[in-house]
Design a protein around this motif. Structure first.
Motif, PDB file in Angstrom:
ATOM      1  N   VAL A  55      -8.887 -30.881  37.220  1.00 56.55           N
ATOM      2  CA  VAL A  55      -8.925 -29.975  38.367  1.00 56.55           C
ATOM      3  C   VAL A  55      -7.515 -29.860  38.954  1.00 56.55           C
ATOM      4  N   THR A  56      -7.110 -28.653  39.257  1.00 55.68           N
ATOM      5  CA  THR A  56      -5.797 -28.398  39.840  1.00 55.68           C
ATOM      6  C   THR A  56      -5.947 -28.191  41.342  1.00 55.68           C
ATOM      7  N   PHE A  57      -5.088 -28.829  42.113  1.00 55.65           N
ATOM      8  CA  PHE A  57      -5.060 -28.639  43.563  1.00 55.65           C
ATOM      9  C   PHE A  57      -3.843 -27.813  43.927  1.00 55.65           C
ATOM     10  N   THR A  58      -4.043 -26.857  44.814  1.00 54.22           N
ATOM     11  CA  THR A  58      -2.954 -26.008  45.279  1.00 54.22           C
ATOM     12  C   THR A  58      -3.024 -25.931  46.793  1.00 54.22           C
ATOM     13  N   GLY A  59      -1.877 -26.092  47.418  1.00 60.56           N
ATOM     14  CA  GLY A  59      -1.812 -25.876  48.853  1.00 60.56           C
ATOM     15  C   GLY A  59      -1.787 -24.385  49.132  1.00 60.56           C
TER      16      GLY A  59
END
Length: 134
Positions: A55-59
């Motif tokens: 899973v990729t987290f992006t602000g």
């Protein structure tokens, strides 16, 4: 879900968002955090780092800078400029990365490295594949 937007700013919901996200999906942290994270950080990191989740987290504001300096239109920052600055800090010694380097290996060892990382081998901190070693 292919994408989950966490817009409340409730820090502990980052784990919930990661659990709702499909493998290879993306979580966008849109809400401004309002409190300390009290959840299971290990669970959150596993969702990011283990390949079966990935899973990729992006602000929410991560992509506010243009990619190339030529696209910045007089703006001070671009991804290109920031990366160049980061590499200059490493080269000058202002940013110390050597303590993070645990292994320099030939690419033929990649399966061994990824197996060790998958099995949480704490000896593998920072690995660089040196293509000259082939």
């Amino acid at each position: 879900c292919e994408a989950v937007v966490e817009a409340t700013g409730v820090s502990d919901l980052a784990v919930t968002a990661a659990k709702l996200c499909a493998p290879g999906g993306k979580v966008v942290l849109l809400g401004t955090p309002r409190a300390k994270f009290a959840g299971d950080g290990l669970e959150l990191l596993r969702r990011i780092h283990i390949s079966s989740f990935n899973v990729t987290f992006t602000g929410a504001h991560e992509l506010r800078y243009p990619l190339l300096e030529a696209q910045a239109g007089g703006q001070k920052h671009s991804i290109e400029r920031n990366v160049r600055q980061l590499l200059a800090f490493i080269q000058s010694g202002r940013l110390k990365v050597q303590p993070l380097l645990s292994h320099v290996l030939p690419p033929r060892k990649c399966v061994e490295v990824y197996e060790a990382l998958k099995n949480r081998d704490e000896d593998y901190v920072g690995v660089v594949f040196d293509w000259r070693m082939e």
